[in-house]
Motif scaffolding. Structure first.
Motif, PDB file in Angstrom:
ATOM      1  N   GLN A  10     -45.566 -22.301  16.149  1.00 27.92           N
ATOM      2  CA  GLN A  10     -45.593 -20.837  16.090  1.00 27.92           C
ATOM      3  C   GLN A  10     -45.502 -20.340  14.648  1.00 27.92           C
ATOM      4  O   GLN A  10     -46.139 -19.344  14.289  1.00 27.92           O
ATOM      5  CB  GLN A  10     -44.462 -20.251  16.933  1.00 27.92           C
ATOM      6  N   ARG A  13     -48.881 -20.831  13.111  1.00 32.79           N
ATOM      7  CA  ARG A  13     -49.750 -19.745  13.598  1.00 32.79           C
ATOM      8  C   ARG A  13     -49.468 -18.441  12.857  1.00 32.79           C
ATOM      9  O   ARG A  13     -50.384 -17.737  12.435  1.00 32.79           O
ATOM     10  CB  ARG A  13     -49.525 -19.567  15.101  1.00 32.79           C
ATOM     11  N   LYS A  14     -48.172 -18.110  12.685  1.00 32.88           N
ATOM     12  CA  LYS A  14     -47.789 -16.868  12.004  1.00 32.88           C
ATOM     13  C   LYS A  14     -48.321 -16.846  10.568  1.00 32.88           C
ATOM     14  O   LYS A  14     -48.933 -15.860  10.144  1.00 32.88           O
ATOM     15  CB  LYS A  14     -46.260 -16.735  11.994  1.00 32.88           C
ATOM     16  N   ARG A  16     -50.742 -18.703   9.306  1.00 33.21           N
ATOM     17  CA  ARG A  16     -52.213 -18.743   9.328  1.00 33.21           C
ATOM     18  C   ARG A  16     -52.777 -17.347   9.526  1.00 33.21           C
ATOM     19  O   ARG A  16     -53.676 -16.911   8.815  1.00 33.21           O
ATOM     20  CB  ARG A  16     -52.701 -19.681  10.448  1.00 33.21           C
ATOM     21  N   LYS A  17     -52.219 -16.629  10.502  1.00 35.53           N
ATOM     22  CA  LYS A  17     -52.698 -15.269  10.775  1.00 35.53           C
ATOM     23  C   LYS A  17     -52.389 -14.324   9.618  1.00 35.53           C
ATOM     24  O   LYS A  17     -53.191 -13.444   9.305  1.00 35.53           O
ATOM     25  CB  LYS A  17     -52.086 -14.745  12.073  1.00 35.53           C
ATOM     26  N   LYS A  19     -52.459 -15.046   6.615  1.00 37.63           N
ATOM     27  CA  LYS A  19     -53.467 -15.319   5.585  1.00 37.63           C
ATOM     28  C   LYS A  19     -54.877 -15.025   6.090  1.00 37.63           C
ATOM     29  O   LYS A  19     -55.852 -15.334   5.420  1.00 37.63           O
ATOM     30  CB  LYS A  19     -53.359 -16.761   5.135  1.00 37.63           C
ATOM     31  N   ARG A  20     -54.957 -14.436   7.295  1.00 33.06           N
ATOM     32  CA  ARG A  20     -56.238 -14.090   7.909  1.00 33.06           C
ATOM     33  C   ARG A  20     -57.178 -15.299   7.965  1.00 33.06           C
ATOM     34  O   ARG A  20     -58.352 -15.218   7.619  1.00 33.06           O
ATOM     35  CB  ARG A  20     -56.897 -12.931   7.174  1.00 33.06           C
ATOM     36  N   SER A  22     -58.709 -18.472  10.304  1.00 27.52           N
ATOM     37  CA  SER A  22     -58.955 -18.905  11.678  1.00 27.52           C
ATOM     38  C   SER A  22     -58.420 -20.320  11.872  1.00 27.52           C
ATOM     39  O   SER A  22     -58.190 -21.049  10.900  1.00 27.52           O
ATOM     40  CB  SER A  22     -60.459 -18.891  11.975  1.00 27.52           C
ATOM     41  N   GLN A  23     -58.243 -20.697  13.140  1.00 28.83           N
ATOM     42  CA  GLN A  23     -57.855 -22.082  13.430  1.00 28.83           C
ATOM     43  C   GLN A  23     -58.907 -23.041  12.896  1.00 28.83           C
ATOM     44  O   GLN A  23     -58.570 -24.109  12.381  1.00 28.83           O
ATOM     45  CB  GLN A  23     -57.686 -22.289  14.939  1.00 28.83           C
ATOM     46  N   SER A  38     -55.113 -26.393  17.650  1.00 22.69           N
ATOM     47  CA  SER A  38     -54.645 -25.563  18.756  1.00 22.69           C
ATOM     48  C   SER A  38     -53.421 -26.174  19.431  1.00 22.69           C
ATOM     49  O   SER A  38     -52.441 -25.484  19.717  1.00 22.69           O
ATOM     50  CB  SER A  38     -55.769 -25.375  19.772  1.00 22.69           C
ATOM     51  N   GLU A  41     -50.309 -25.714  17.258  1.00 26.64           N
ATOM     52  CA  GLU A  41     -49.783 -24.347  17.296  1.00 26.64           C
ATOM     53  C   GLU A  41     -49.068 -24.039  18.611  1.00 26.64           C
ATOM     54  O   GLU A  41     -48.131 -23.246  18.636  1.00 26.64           O
ATOM     55  CB  GLU A  41     -50.884 -23.326  17.040  1.00 26.64           C
ATOM     56  N   ASP A  83     -48.060  -9.932   2.221  1.00 29.96           N
ATOM     57  CA  ASP A  83     -49.030  -9.602   3.266  1.00 29.96           C
ATOM     58  C   ASP A  83     -49.394  -8.123   3.224  1.00 29.96           C
ATOM     59  O   ASP A  83     -50.557  -7.751   3.387  1.00 29.96           O
ATOM     60  CB  ASP A  83     -48.476  -9.954   4.646  1.00 29.96           C
TER      61      ASP A  83
END
Length: 114
Positions: A10, A13-14, A16-17, A19-20, A22-23, A38, A41, A83
């Motif tokens: 998690q 994932r946080k 990664r998102k 930093k905009r 994608s997986q 996937s 995460e 961010d």
């Protein structure tokens, strides 16, 4: 103490998102499959030390950021500011910087008199 792979996933994932990213992009940067990314995460798989290090490097964060939840710490606050600033115009960054400077001066004066 056993590692909480779900919590680590998690956090990955946080960041990664934030930093905009994608997986797919993160998987490519760490030379793993999108399916494996996937599963990491969601905590459905354990990740090797090498993949863990590669993920931290690709996300430009420390291993501590992935291992520990710093939601109330300085690292988290700095990440939040970073961010936020990433979504600002140059003019907005200048204004926020001036407000932050004024706030810091006021805090220093308050703490000195307290």
């Amino acid at each position: 103490m056993e590692l909480d792979y779900y919590a680590i996933g998690q956090r990955i994932r946080k960041y990664r998102k934030a930093k905009r990213m994608s997986q797919e992009t993160l998987a490519e940067k760490t030379d793993i499959s999108v399916t494996h990314m996937s599963h990491i995460e969601t905590g459905n798989t354990k990740l090797s030390l090498q993949v863990f290090a590669d993920l931290a490097r690709a996300l430009d964060i420390s291993a501590d950021d992935l291992l520990c939840d710093f939601d109330t710490g300085r690292n988290y606050a700095e990440q939040e500011l970073s961010d936020m600033l990433d979504t600002c115009t140059t003019q907005q960054v200048k204004i926020i910087t001036e407000v932050a400077k004024a706030t810091k001066i006021a805090l220093d004066k308050y703490e000195k008199n307290a």
